[in-house]
Design a protein around this motif. Structure first.
Motif, PDB file in Angstrom:
ATOM      1  N   VAL A  92      50.299  29.314 -16.850  1.00 28.27           N
ATOM      2  CA  VAL A  92      49.870  30.378 -15.944  1.00 28.27           C
ATOM      3  C   VAL A  92      49.333  31.565 -16.733  1.00 28.27           C
ATOM      4  CG1 VAL A  92      50.680  32.110 -14.290  1.00 28.27           C
ATOM      5  CG2 VAL A  92      51.356  29.718 -14.017  1.00 28.27           C
ATOM      6  N   VAL A  93      50.074  31.993 -17.733  1.00 27.04           N
ATOM      7  CA  VAL A  93      49.632  33.112 -18.578  1.00 27.04           C
ATOM      8  C   VAL A  93      48.333  32.758 -19.289  1.00 27.04           C
ATOM      9  CG1 VAL A  93      50.184  34.436 -20.659  1.00 27.04           C
ATOM     10  CG2 VAL A  93      51.901  34.141 -18.868  1.00 27.04           C
ATOM     11  N   GLY A  94      48.269  31.552 -19.835  1.00 23.87           N
ATOM     12  CA  GLY A  94      47.071  31.147 -20.562  1.00 23.87           C
ATOM     13  C   GLY A  94      45.846  31.082 -19.681  1.00 23.87           C
ATOM     14  N   ASP A  95      45.984  30.515 -18.480  1.00 28.13           N
ATOM     15  CA  ASP A  95      44.842  30.401 -17.570  1.00 28.13           C
ATOM     16  C   ASP A  95      44.367  31.768 -17.100  1.00 28.13           C
ATOM     17  OD1 ASP A  95      44.982  27.687 -17.802  1.00 28.13           O
ATOM     18  OD2 ASP A  95      45.422  27.282 -15.704  1.00 28.13           O
ATOM     19  N   LEU A  96      45.306  32.608 -16.646  1.00 32.80           N
ATOM     20  CA  LEU A  96      44.923  33.924 -16.143  1.00 32.80           C
ATOM     21  C   LEU A  96      44.367  34.799 -17.259  1.00 32.80           C
ATOM     22  CD1 LEU A  96      46.286  36.161 -13.490  1.00 32.80           C
ATOM     23  CD2 LEU A  96      46.334  37.116 -15.782  1.00 32.80           C
ATOM     24  N   THR A  97      45.008  34.799 -18.419  1.00 35.56           N
ATOM     25  CA  THR A  97      44.535  35.620 -19.533  1.00 35.56           C
ATOM     26  C   THR A  97      43.167  35.156 -20.000  1.00 35.56           C
ATOM     27  OG1 THR A  97      46.805  36.033 -20.240  1.00 35.56           O
ATOM     28  CG2 THR A  97      45.078  36.453 -21.850  1.00 35.56           C
ATOM     29  N   GLY A  98      42.961  33.836 -20.025  1.00 32.63           N
ATOM     30  CA  GLY A  98      41.647  33.325 -20.381  1.00 32.63           C
ATOM     31  C   GLY A  98      40.575  33.765 -19.411  1.00 32.63           C
ATOM     32  N   PHE A  99      40.908  33.775 -18.110  1.00 30.61           N
ATOM     33  CA  PHE A  99      39.949  34.247 -17.109  1.00 30.61           C
ATOM     34  C   PHE A  99      39.654  35.731 -17.307  1.00 30.61           C
ATOM     35  CE2 PHE A  99      38.779  35.985 -12.963  1.00 30.61           C
ATOM     36  CZ  PHE A  99      37.755  35.129 -12.599  1.00 30.61           C
ATOM     37  N   VAL A 100      40.688  36.499 -17.600  1.00 27.81           N
ATOM     38  CA  VAL A 100      40.500  37.928 -17.878  1.00 27.81           C
ATOM     39  C   VAL A 100      39.606  38.106 -19.092  1.00 27.81           C
ATOM     40  CG1 VAL A 100      41.682  40.009 -18.675  1.00 27.81           C
ATOM     41  CG2 VAL A 100      42.610  38.700 -16.753  1.00 27.81           C
ATOM     42  N   ALA A 101      39.870  37.356 -20.156  1.00 27.82           N
ATOM     43  CA  ALA A 101      39.061  37.481 -21.373  1.00 27.82           C
ATOM     44  C   ALA A 101      37.603  37.115 -21.122  1.00 27.82           C
ATOM     45  CB  ALA A 101      39.640  36.596 -22.481  1.00 27.82           C
ATOM     46  N   ALA A 102      37.384  36.127 -20.255  1.00 29.66           N
ATOM     47  CA  ALA A 102      36.024  35.694 -19.962  1.00 29.66           C
ATOM     48  C   ALA A 102      35.246  36.727 -19.162  1.00 29.66           C
ATOM     49  CB  ALA A 102      36.052  34.377 -19.189  1.00 29.66           C
ATOM     50  N   THR A 103      35.948  37.529 -18.375  1.00 25.84           N
ATOM     51  CA  THR A 103      35.276  38.420 -17.424  1.00 25.84           C
ATOM     52  C   THR A 103      35.329  39.894 -17.813  1.00 25.84           C
ATOM     53  OG1 THR A 103      37.324  38.371 -16.108  1.00 25.84           O
ATOM     54  CG2 THR A 103      35.545  36.877 -15.457  1.00 25.84           C
ATOM     55  N   GLY A 115      43.250  26.621  -2.570  1.00 29.53           N
ATOM     56  CA  GLY A 115      43.403  25.591  -3.599  1.00 29.53           C
ATOM     57  C   GLY A 115      43.581  26.170  -4.982  1.00 29.53           C
ATOM     58  N   LYS A 116      43.925  25.293  -5.902  1.00 32.97           N
ATOM     59  CA  LYS A 116      44.257  25.679  -7.271  1.00 32.97           C
ATOM     60  C   LYS A 116      43.010  25.703  -8.147  1.00 32.97           C
ATOM     61  CE  LYS A 116      47.401  24.453 -11.000  1.00 32.97           C
ATOM     62  NZ  LYS A 116      48.836  24.488 -11.178  1.00 32.97           N
ATOM     63  N   ASN A 117      42.907  26.723  -8.987  1.00 27.63           N
ATOM     64  CA  ASN A 117      41.851  26.825 -10.003  1.00 27.63           C
ATOM     65  C   ASN A 117      40.442  26.809  -9.413  1.00 27.63           C
ATOM     66  OD1 ASN A 117      43.812  26.807 -12.028  1.00 27.63           O
ATOM     67  ND2 ASN A 117      43.725  24.600 -12.274  1.00 27.63           N
ATOM     68  N   LEU A 118      40.277  27.354  -8.222  1.00 29.22           N
ATOM     69  CA  LEU A 118      38.966  27.293  -7.569  1.00 29.22           C
ATOM     70  C   LEU A 118      37.998  28.350  -8.070  1.00 29.22           C
ATOM     71  CD1 LEU A 118      39.876  26.421  -3.861  1.00 29.22           C
ATOM     72  CD2 LEU A 118      39.016  24.914  -5.654  1.00 29.22           C
ATOM     73  N   VAL A 119      38.483  29.370  -8.761  1.00 32.78           N
ATOM     74  CA  VAL A 119      37.598  30.373  -9.358  1.00 32.78           C
ATOM     75  C   VAL A 119      37.918  30.442 -10.841  1.00 32.78           C
ATOM     76  CG1 VAL A 119      36.889  32.784  -9.394  1.00 32.78           C
ATOM     77  CG2 VAL A 119      37.460  31.693  -7.224  1.00 32.78           C
ATOM     78  N   GLY A 120      36.949  30.142 -11.674  1.00 24.72           N
ATOM     79  CA  GLY A 120      37.233  30.132 -13.099  1.00 24.72           C
ATOM     80  C   GLY A 120      35.981  30.056 -13.932  1.00 24.72           C
ATOM     81  N   ALA A 121      36.169  29.726 -15.194  1.00 27.47           N
ATOM     82  CA  ALA A 121      35.068  29.672 -16.151  1.00 27.47           C
ATOM     83  C   ALA A 121      35.433  28.721 -17.274  1.00 27.47           C
ATOM     84  CB  ALA A 121      34.786  31.071 -16.713  1.00 27.47           C
ATOM     85  N   PHE A 122      34.435  28.360 -18.070  1.00 30.79           N
ATOM     86  CA  PHE A 122      34.672  27.683 -19.334  1.00 30.79           C
ATOM     87  C   PHE A 122      34.588  28.757 -20.415  1.00 30.79           C
ATOM     88  CE2 PHE A 122      33.172  24.287 -16.596  1.00 30.79           C
ATOM     89  CZ  PHE A 122      34.030  23.252 -16.922  1.00 30.79           C
ATOM     90  N   TYR A 123      35.718  29.080 -21.005  1.00 31.64           N
ATOM     91  CA  TYR A 123      35.759  30.161 -21.989  1.00 31.64           C
ATOM     92  C   TYR A 123      36.790  29.797 -23.059  1.00 31.64           C
ATOM     93  CZ  TYR A 123      35.410  34.909 -23.819  1.00 31.64           C
ATOM     94  OH  TYR A 123      35.163  36.000 -24.618  1.00 31.64           O
ATOM     95  N   HIS A 124      36.295  29.455 -24.222  1.00 32.67           N
ATOM     96  CA  HIS A 124      37.171  28.940 -25.274  1.00 32.67           C
ATOM     97  C   HIS A 124      37.828  30.066 -26.064  1.00 32.67           C
ATOM     98  CE1 HIS A 124      35.947  24.686 -24.944  1.00 32.67           C
ATOM     99  NE2 HIS A 124      34.817  25.205 -24.497  1.00 32.67           N
ATOM    100  N   PRO A 125      39.049  29.833 -26.507  1.00 35.22           N
ATOM    101  CA  PRO A 125      39.699  30.827 -27.372  1.00 35.22           C
ATOM    102  C   PRO A 125      39.062  30.832 -28.755  1.00 35.22           C
ATOM    103  CG  PRO A 125      41.022  28.842 -27.267  1.00 35.22           C
ATOM    104  CD  PRO A 125      39.880  28.643 -26.290  1.00 35.22           C
TER     105      PRO A 125
END
Length: 354
Positions: free
Chosen positions: A105-116, A149-159
């Motif tokens: 959860v932390v990784g997915d949300l933080t990654g989305f924050v970092a991408a945006t 639904g789950k993960n319906l808004v996101g991005a491809f953003y690599h660490p």
């Protein structure tokens, strides 16, 4: 152990090492030359490791942190304004760094924050759950959930780097270990019959201790190879979604409050093999093999929901393209394939409950 994900536009390292968290600061200092770091974590993980990580960074960087409530409900839009505000108050710029310290959860949300945030800021993943270590911290899929639904808004953003310390798993409650084992078993099912046999032979997480670092490496290496071949999830990367079509609908149906992600994946893997076996698309006995190993690792194989309850959510699945649904099936254990069908695949007079 070290792996490198090599993409057309970016290469980043993954380090797997016992006690790595004790020296995480040196890895970060070697890779990051900016001024400010924000650590994003949750209220379970930060009390365990937040001060340890911060102490390694404070002499070199201006450090701050933001702590989320633990659990899947935090992976929502409602949480984003608070995180963005904290980043602005800490004056993080595009030359600074965000660290995700926590589970999926932390990784997915933080990654989305970092991408945006500011259209993209540097990101380091330090996964502290088994599921995040073997799967979600690698590959660049970041997202938040919607009520539908789950993960319906996101991005491809690599660490920019992933730091994996298997010893942090010792602090996890048993259910979170079981949760991660759902994804470990998935890798055996889709690509590695040898891994599946090791899991069968050991029969419990405690008996995997001598194999653990190598098992994490095996899962991450499998994902690395698939992501390098198909970064955007339009072909071979879909194999990583084995069990997930049903899993996401189960999680959503119970508002992310009953089955964990790994538990739902476990149910999805077994149940989809039942449907596939009825249609002659999977070797006889495969579902029973999966059911047996799930029981060994204290994972569920059913959730007692009528199949028609899940069909509307299945239609919203991200793998539902042009009214065709790509489901992942197994020829046999270790040999997976993409099967194009429709939601009708999940209608059967012989299977009326999942």
């Amino acid at each position: 152990m070290e792996l490198n994900v090599k993409l057309a536009h970016k290469t980043y390292p993954i380090y797997i090492e016992n006690n790595l968290l004790q020296s995480a600061g040196s890895y970060i200092e070697h890779a990051f030359q900016g001024k400010r770091i924000m650590i994003i974590s949750d209220d379970n993980v930060y009390p365990l490791y937040g001060d340890l990580l911060t102490a390694q960074l404070e002499g070199r960087y201006q450090c701050s942190h933001y702590v989320l409530p633990h659990g899947e409900p935090s992976k929502s839009f409602d949480m984003l304004p608070g995180v963005y505000s904290a980043l602005l108050e800490a004056k993080l710029s595009r030359s600074d760094l965000i660290i995700a310290l926590g589970g999926g959860v932390v990784g997915d949300l933080t990654g989305f924050v970092a991408a945006t945030y500011l259209r993209g800021i540097k990101l380091v993943q330090i996964p502290t759950s088994l599921l995040a270590q073997v799967d979600s911290s690698v590959g660049g899929k970041v997202a938040v959930d919607l009520p539908q639904g789950k993960n319906l808004v996101g991005a491809f953003y690599h660490p920019d780097m992933v730091l994996i310390d298997p010893l942090v798993l010792k602090t996890l409650p048993e259910r979170f270990i079981n949760d991660g084992m759902g994804e470990v078993i998935k890798y055996g099912c889709i690509a590695d019959a040898k891994l599946f046999k090791i899991l069968e032979k050991c029969g419990s997480f405690e008996d995997l201790e001598d194999y653990l670092s190598n098992i994490i490496y095996t899962c991450v290496d499998c994902k690395r190879r698939v992501v390098e071949e198909d970064e955007r999830d339009t072909g071979r990367r879909m194999l990583l979604n084995f069990g997930h079509t049903l899993a996401h609908t189960i999680e959503q149906h119970f508002h992310y409050e009953r089955e964990s992600h790994g538990e739902a994946v476990a149910i999805g893997m077994y149940q989809i093999c039942r449907f596939a076996q009825l249609r002659g698309l999977t070797a006889p006995g495969t579902a029973e093999q999966i059911k047996s190993i799930l029981i060994s690792y204290h994972l569920p194989f059913e959730c007692a929901l009528p199949t028609d309850v899940l069909l509307d959510a299945i239609l919203l699945d991200k793998k539902n393209l042009n009214d065709h649904l790509n489901v992942i099936l197994l020829h046999t254990i270790g040999d997976s394939y993409i099967y194009e069908t429709t939601a009708e695949f999940f209608k059967s007079e012989q299977i009326t409950q999942i």
